[in-house]
Motif scaffolding. Structure first.
Motif, PDB file in Angstrom:
ATOM      1  N   GLN A 218      31.391 -38.298  15.835  1.00 21.87           N
ATOM      2  CA  GLN A 218      31.447 -39.751  15.628  1.00 21.87           C
ATOM      3  C   GLN A 218      31.786 -40.058  14.172  1.00 21.87           C
TER       4      GLN A 218
ATOM      5  N   ILE B 270      43.588 -38.590  18.423  1.00 20.39           N
ATOM      6  CA  ILE B 270      42.718 -37.458  18.780  1.00 20.39           C
ATOM      7  C   ILE B 270      41.552 -37.928  19.647  1.00 20.39           C
ATOM      8  N   PHE B 271      40.974 -39.065  19.297  1.00 15.20           N
ATOM      9  CA  PHE B 271      39.774 -39.487  20.020  1.00 15.20           C
ATOM     10  C   PHE B 271      40.066 -40.356  21.239  1.00 15.20           C
ATOM     11  N   ARG B 272      41.300 -40.839  21.359  1.00 17.18           N
ATOM     12  CA  ARG B 272      41.618 -41.614  22.561  1.00 17.18           C
ATOM     13  C   ARG B 272      42.384 -40.792  23.574  1.00 17.18           C
TER      14      ARG B 272
ATOM     15  N   PRO C 284      43.841 -37.039  23.174  1.00 19.40           N
ATOM     16  CA  PRO C 284      44.318 -35.805  22.543  1.00 19.40           C
ATOM     17  C   PRO C 284      45.380 -35.131  23.407  1.00 19.40           C
TER      18      PRO C 284
ATOM     19  N   GLU D  51      40.412 -32.014  23.869  1.00 18.73           N
ATOM     20  CA  GLU D  51      39.702 -32.934  24.751  1.00 18.73           C
ATOM     21  C   GLU D  51      38.361 -32.341  25.197  1.00 18.73           C
TER      22      GLU D  51
ATOM     23  N   ILE E 151      35.896 -32.450  22.096  1.00 15.44           N
ATOM     24  CA  ILE E 151      35.367 -33.756  21.643  1.00 15.44           C
ATOM     25  C   ILE E 151      34.563 -34.460  22.734  1.00 15.44           C
ATOM     26  N   THR E 152      34.822 -34.109  23.993  1.00 14.19           N
ATOM     27  CA  THR E 152      34.021 -34.726  25.054  1.00 14.19           C
ATOM     28  C   THR E 152      32.802 -33.870  25.387  1.00 14.19           C
ATOM     29  N   GLY E 153      32.656 -32.759  24.672  1.00 14.72           N
ATOM     30  CA  GLY E 153      31.469 -31.920  24.880  1.00 14.72           C
ATOM     31  C   GLY E 153      31.534 -31.057  26.117  1.00 14.72           C
TER      32      GLY E 153
END
Lengths: 217, 253
Positions: free
Chosen positions: B209, B235-237, B239, B245, B248-250
């Motif tokens: 974040q 990257i955050f919308r 990738p 992906e 960042i989405t875990g």
């Protein structure tokens, strides 16, 4: 995927709730078509009552989405999943509103001389219903390709709307004694046309979710 | 507007002994931007940032290939003076590491080493640096106090002030807020936004974040490779690489 088990569960619940809302909305359209053809006031009243159920579902789903944004801070695909859900339920709720509006018009026909329901109006209503179902199916299987097929169907609805409108204008001039019914029928036609527009939006949200960009129209 | 690049990393690889930590990195860092580097532990992100001011030199058995161009020269060029490089490229670490001296002496430590003796000049530098690090108002009446009397968040801003005192071009930050509470973290994040007007910032962070909040560009490293480097929004919308992906989405950790 152990790391995000809770979030996966929340997403699955969200999808399930949207499908539930979708089923209710589809039922309302199907019933609206039946009630119109058969002048079934009881069924029309049921559709109006069901609108509250659908409104409640929208609020519940909206809260689920807001909770997920606040607590999980979704990004990328997950963010599109949650935001497209938020947008899509607004369209579903509007579709249900229009089914309810159609029902109000059906109730107004009661006690008045029955006028013919144009064949193209029934066709239009059928296409609108098919678009809603198709958009929801595309949502369930996450298929942009399938969604796009239903997006283009809106052109057919617009064509049919123009045909029905011209026919109704003609009828108003030759049968001015029943002009009120024709005006109301034009409203009914317009509501079905709007339902198709919202179905198109739902399909576009599916494309957005899958591809990450809006369909260029 | 065309970007000015301050670093140009070309086909850069790094080994610790026989273990390769960075593989063929190509990465340009733009001036007056915040570049965030993210990736799981052991991905090479800290190695990369420590290479930018040659902190990795301190580790024996390091071997490199390729080049990192800074100000027209490869930073591994024989003619580069490492001390000068580290003056122009300052670094802030994960844990605040003030010297066991007064607040004032911490800030003017660098300028003193560089030969500034004039008291009023040192005072000017201290005030300017502490203001730039958004700490002045909190410490201006207690500059003689020991730096350890400050809170963790204040100590970290003191370390930033210490870096700024020697007027660098680049500030490297290696997880600068991981030891801080949320409020101190937000203060540092705000500060980073202000600093990029004058400086180029490269920040390594485990906090995704944070990367999405404060950076202009984000680089995702995995197993020593640069997987994706793009605008932070992208990257955050959306990738381009599935591995980005998933990270960042875990979906993997």
């Amino acid at each position: 995927m152990v790391t995000r088990r809770t979030f996966e569960k929340e997403l699955a619940d969200l999808h399930e709730m949207i499908v539930r809302m979708g089923v209710e909305v589809e039922n309302s359209i199907t019933d609206a078509i039946t009630a119109l053809i058969e002048q079934d006031n009881e069924l029309a009243n049921k559709i109006i009552e069901r609108d509250d159920v659908i409104d409640d579902l929208e609020i519940t789903i909206e809260e689920m989405c807001l909770d997920m944004i606040a607590r999980q801070q979704p990004v990328a695909r997950d963010l599109r999943d949650v935001t497209s859900a938020l947008k899509l339920i607004t369209d579903l709720e509007r579709i249900a509103d229009h089914a309810s509006d159609i029902s109000s018009k059906i109730l107004m026909f009661e006690g008045k001389k029955r006028v013919m329901i144009h064949y193209d109006l029934i066709t239009l209503a059928g296409v609108a219903k098919e678009m809603v179902r198709g958009a929801l199916d595309a949502y369930v299987i996450r298929s942009a390709e399938m969604a796009e097929k239903f997006i283009v169907m809106d052109d057919r609805v617009d064509e049919l709307y123009d045909k029905v409108k011209n026919e109704l204008i003609h009828l108003m001039s030759v049968d001015p004694g029943n002009i009120e019914q024709y005006v109301e029928m034009l409203f009914v036609c317009k509501y079905f046309e709007r339902i198709a527009d919202h179905a198109q939006n739902v399909a576009e949200w599916v494309v957005f979710f899958v591809q990450g960009k809006h369909q260029l129209s | 507007m065309a970007k000015t690049y301050i670093y140009d990393t070309k086909k850069f690889s790094l080994w610790y002994g026989s273990k390769q930590a960075l593989k063929d990195i190509d990465l340009k860092i733009a001036a007056n931007e915040v570049t965030a580097i993210i990736g799981p532990s052991g991905c090479g992100k800290s190695t990369y940032i420590k290479t930018l001011n040659r902190m990795v030199d301190l580790i024996p058995s390091v071997r490199t290939e390729g080049e990192i161009i800074y100000d027209g020269r490869d930073i591994f060029d024989k003619t580069i003076r490492v001390e000068e490089l580290r003056t122009r490229v300052g670094m802030v670490f994960q844990k605040p590491n003030p010297f066991p001296k007064s607040i004032f002496e911490n800030v003017v430590y660098g300028p003193r080493i560089h030969g500034v003796r004039n008291r009023s000049e040192l005072e000017d530098i201290a005030e300017r640096s502490l203001r730039a690090a958004a700490l002045w108002d909190e410490v201006k009446d207690r500059l003689k106090d020991n730096a350890y009397s400050l809170s963790g968040g204040q100590q970290q801003r003191l370390c930033i002030a210490r870096v700024l005192a020697v007027e660098p071009e680049v500030v490297l930050m290696d997880e600068p807020t991981s030891a801080l509470d949320p409020l101190s973290t937000l203060k540092i994040e705000d500060l980073v936004q202000e600093l990029k007007e004058k400086y180029t910032i490269v920040i390594v962070t485990h906090n995704m974040q944070q990367a999405s909040r404060i950076s202009d560009m984000t680089a995702f490293f995995l197993l020593g490779e640069l997987i994706e480097f793009d605008n932070t929004e992208k990257i955050f919308r959306q990738p381009a690489d599935k591995r980005t992906e998933d990270y960042i989405t875990g979906r993997f950790g």
